[in-house]
Motif scaffolding. Structure first.
Motif: not given
Length: 105
Positions: A31-33, A36-47
């Motif tokens: 996965f591109s940077e 990857t960052q979008r997925a990490l941000d979303r997972l952080s938003e969802l705690n």
């Protein structure tokens, strides 16, 4: 993005990972940077992805096995990809079980 998010969720369902560990795994998968960052941000938003909670859980796990000082705790947290400042803060707050018990006179 959807595939990266699903991949990340599957990985987190198998094992608790730090943000760094998960990002590395997603990049290795191809996965591109940006994705990857979008997925990490979303997972952080969802705690779902929370390095501080992971760090506290790791410290509890380590201390349940045997006493450990701040230096060892910090090292273990950083091995799991936690940020140095977070590892320092969590390790300094942690106290081995016997240190938490007040001695009686």
């Amino acid at each position: 993005y959807d595939k990266a998010l699903r991949d990340a969720m599957n990985r987190l369902n198998r094992r608790a990972l730090s943000t760094t560990q998960l990002a590395d795994a997603l990049r290795r998968t191809g996965f591109s940077e940006t994705i990857t960052q979008r997925a990490l941000d979303r997972l952080s938003e969802l705690n779902v992805l929370d390095d501080e909670s992971l760090g506290r859980a790791l410290i509890e796990e380590i201390l349940a096995r045997k006493p450990a000082g701040p230096r060892l705790l910090r090292q273990k947290l950083m091995q799991r990809g936690l940020d140095r400042n977070l590892a320092d803060r969590l390790a300094e707050k942690a106290r081995p079980a016997e240190a938490a018990i007040e001695p009686t006179a």
